[in-house]
Write an enzyme that holds these catalytic residues in place. Structure first.
Site, mmCIF file in Angstrom:
data_model
loop_
_atom_site.group_PDB
_atom_site.id
_atom_site.type_symbol
_atom_site.label_atom_id
_atom_site.label_comp_id
_atom_site.label_asym_id
_atom_site.label_seq_id
_atom_site.Cartn_x
_atom_site.Cartn_y
_atom_site.Cartn_z
ATOM 1 N N HIS A 18 -8.160 -5.326 -0.164
ATOM 2 C CA HIS A 18 -6.772 -4.594 -0.116
ATOM 3 C C HIS A 18 -5.822 -5.079 1.141
ATOM 4 O O HIS A 18 -4.531 -5.359 0.835
ATOM 5 C CB HIS A 18 -7.012 -3.089 0.193
ATOM 6 C CG HIS A 18 -5.897 -2.099 0.202
ATOM 7 N ND1 HIS A 18 -5.075 -2.041 -1.034
ATOM 8 C CD2 HIS A 18 -5.280 -1.216 1.033
ATOM 9 C CE1 HIS A 18 -4.064 -1.348 -0.678
ATOM 10 N NE2 HIS A 18 -4.121 -0.674 0.620
ATOM 11 N N ASP A 38 -8.881 -6.498 -4.365
ATOM 12 C CA ASP A 38 -8.632 -5.464 -4.026
ATOM 13 C C ASP A 38 -9.251 -4.302 -4.778
ATOM 14 O O ASP A 38 -8.930 -4.382 -6.111
ATOM 15 C CB ASP A 38 -7.073 -5.173 -3.987
ATOM 16 C CG ASP A 38 -6.501 -3.706 -3.468
ATOM 17 O OD1 ASP A 38 -7.287 -2.920 -3.102
ATOM 18 O OD2 ASP A 38 -5.297 -3.571 -3.469
ATOM 19 N N SER A 86 0.894 -1.182 0.094
ATOM 20 C CA SER A 86 -0.102 -0.050 -0.077
ATOM 21 C C SER A 86 0.824 1.223 0.010
ATOM 22 O O SER A 86 1.529 1.411 -1.021
ATOM 23 C CB SER A 86 -0.819 -0.071 1.173
ATOM 24 O OG SER A 86 -2.015 0.965 1.228
#
Lengths: 198, 378
Positions: B352, B319, B156
């Protein structure tokens, strides 16, 4: 590690130092061999997860994508040569993939099983779909979506504007066919082509 | 199942990396001092100093990636990845994880004390850039005596930092591992960040950013920001699996309370977040993500292409915060520049947050990649 016979033949057709895109690279053995022996660089494309892991472990750069729909990720003329080994018959749109390959590189090396191999013809004449070393699958459970003879395949090359610069007929064991070239359409288990744009 | 007991008891250390005589030069032109950085290390740096792996954490992460702090019941946030026998095997790799600049877990950030006023910086803290995170972490490497990393590693926002590091200082890295990241936030991504910030700044407790001095806290805003963000970190399928329409109590009692289990879960997530995160850090760090667009820079990939740095990029099919398209954009830019890049799109329902989970093909990919990376320097 020795290279599978047909891949060794493909490797011989790649010029030293080339940037190579290997579509359906499997465990990356061809790219690994080309990097070690011929100073080539390049990328593999593969969707089989176990094969991808082996390729990664051996240091081959491999990109997981769908060859039928995502070859547009690669830029025009971004490689010296694109290789597609025994995979064209498993793709949904072989004609589109061929056009993408010649967009990405000026040279394409392609191998393909020959549905017109004489044993296949006999099996079909006896009323059964061919099964052989080259085509080991039952008709209802096969990754091969398209069956083509070398004659059909060469027609497709012309249709999409590809020129066969070289044709190397192989036996079902992946060795060079020792019979005269004119016998290839029925005597070859498969063939390797070097293709260029028209 | 993890294959061992992990790295055991660890503690966070702090280094002062910049002081008024040697302040931190920020990308936007201002300077900052002092700058303290909280970090942890696991494993042993080899005599050849060739086995160091730097972990860049995500938006709300911290330096405590693995092992246990004394008295804790839960291990660090990436414990399933880091430890003896794990993909980042601490018997072989020396792993460093640091809290990033602008954070609130030991590294200098907007709620740190501004020495010139004696109170928290608040909104006087300078706006940050992705490259500032890299500048600070490079300074930490010098402090630790590490010239070159075997890999920088992040998911991320952490992956975005790794990307920045590899593009601007590829000489520091042999490998860059960029997971569930983005090279350019979409309008939808920015929109989620914007609403989170609005929730914080519109809370009367925000007090113009001087809530510490004012003795107020924007708790309501920060917890709402977290609840909303948390939804975007999970997939619809993952939430359906975990909660479905299950009532929180024995049966539904219609009204406006937290009647469904998912509501209670989100409330808990929002509340527990307040104990560990700072509202100003949330503003500053999300803003760094919004503005990040490295491939828009002229010659963005030139240095990396010339350096020999290699990339592993991975995304997760479920995601939707940073969908596979975000990772494929990164791969496309790198690949077009001739930079060696491996990419996997991992099939998972976890959304995610999958990058934090122990998913077999995902961990096997990291293991294969890192084993090769180590083999290459030995």
């Amino acid at each position: 590690m020795t290279l599978r016979a047909d891949l060794a033949l493909v490797a011989d057709l790649v010029r030293p130092g080339s940037r190579v895109l290997d579509l359906g690279c499997g465990t990356g053995s061809l790219l690994g061999h080309l990097a070690r022996e011929k100073g080539c660089s390049g990328t593999g494309v593969e969707i089989d997860g176990d094969a991808v892991l082996v390729a990664i472990r051996s240091g081959v750069s491999v990109i997981e994508l769908d060859m039928d729909h995502q070859l547009s990720e690669f830029a025009d003329h971004s490689y010296d040569v694109v290789v597609l080994s025994r995979t064209l018959q498993t793709l949904h749109r072989p004609h589109v993939v061929l056009q993408e390959m010649i967009r990405i590189a000026p040279r394409v090396i392609l191998s393909m099983p020959n549905f017109g191999y004489w044993r296949n013809r006999i099996r079909l004449a006896r009323g059964r779909m061919p099964m052989s070393k080259e085509l080991p699958y039952d008709w209802y459970d096969t990754p091969n979506l398209h069956h083509a003879t070398l004659v059909d395949l060469e027609d497709l090359f012309r249709t999409v504007g590809l020129v066969a610069l070289e044709r190397i007929p192989l036996t079902v064991d992946g060795q060079r066919l020792r019979l005269p070239e004119s016998t290839a359409t029925w005597a070859a288990g498969s063939a390797v082509y070097v293709l260029g744009g028209a | 199942m993890t294959s061992s007991d992990g790295v055991g008891v660890v503690e966070t250390r702090t280094a002062t990396l910049f002081d008024p005589d040697h302040p931190l030069q920020l990308a936007r032109g201002t300077v900052l001092a002092p700058v303290e950085v909280a970090y942890e290390t696991y494993g042993t740096l080899s005599p050849a100093r060739d086995n160091a792996v730097f972990i860049c954490h995500a938006l709300t992460g911290d330096a405590h990636a693995a092992g246990y702090h004394v008295g804790d019941k839960r291990p660090g946030w990436w414990d399933n990845l880091i430890g003896p026998g794990r993909p980042l095997d601490t018997d072989r790799f020396f792993v460093v994880c640091a809290n990033l600049l602008g954070g609130c877990q030991g590294t200098t950030g907007p709620s740190s004390i501004d020495p010139s006023t004696g109170r928290a910086y608040g909104l006087d803290f300078p706006l940050l850039d992705m490259s500032d995170f890299v500048t600070v972490h490079r300074a930490l490497l010098r402090h630790l005596g590490i010239d070159k990393l075997l890999a920088a590693f992040g998911g991320s926002l952490g992956g975005m930092q790794v990307l920045e590091w590899a593009l601007t200082h590829p000489e520091d890295l042999r490998n860059a591992v960029v997971i569930a990241a983005s090279s350019r936030l979409s309008a939808q991504n920015i929109a989620f960040n914007a609403v989170a910030r609005e929730a914080i700044t519109r809370d009367p407790g925000f007090s113009g950013g001087q809530y510490v001095a004012e003795g107020t806290l924007p708790d309501r805003g920060l917890s709402i920001a977290r609840m909303m963000a948390h939804i975007t970190y999970l997939s619809e399928e993952a939430m359906a699996d975990k909660f479905g329409r299950t009532p929180q109590l024995a049966e539904l009692a219609p009204g406006f309370g937290a009647d469904f289990a998912v509501e209670s879960y989100l409330r808990h997530q929002g509340e527990s977040f307040l104990e560990r995160f700072d509202a100003l850090s949330y503003l500053y760090l999300t803003r760094v993500m919004d503005y990040y667009d490295p491939f828009a820079r002229a010659g963005a990939t030139d240095a990396a292409a010339a350096s020999g740095v290699r990339f592993l990029t991975a995304s997760f099919t479920s995601d939707w915060r940073f969908s596979s398209l975000h990772s494929r954009r990164i791969v496309r830019h790198l690949e077009h520049a001739g930079i060696p890049v491996t990419y996997r799109d991992i099939e998972t329902a976890g959304g995610h947050d999958s990058f934090l989970l122990e998913i077999e093909p995902y961990h096997a990919t990291i293991r294969a990649y890192m084993d090769r990376a180590l083999e290459e320097v030995r």
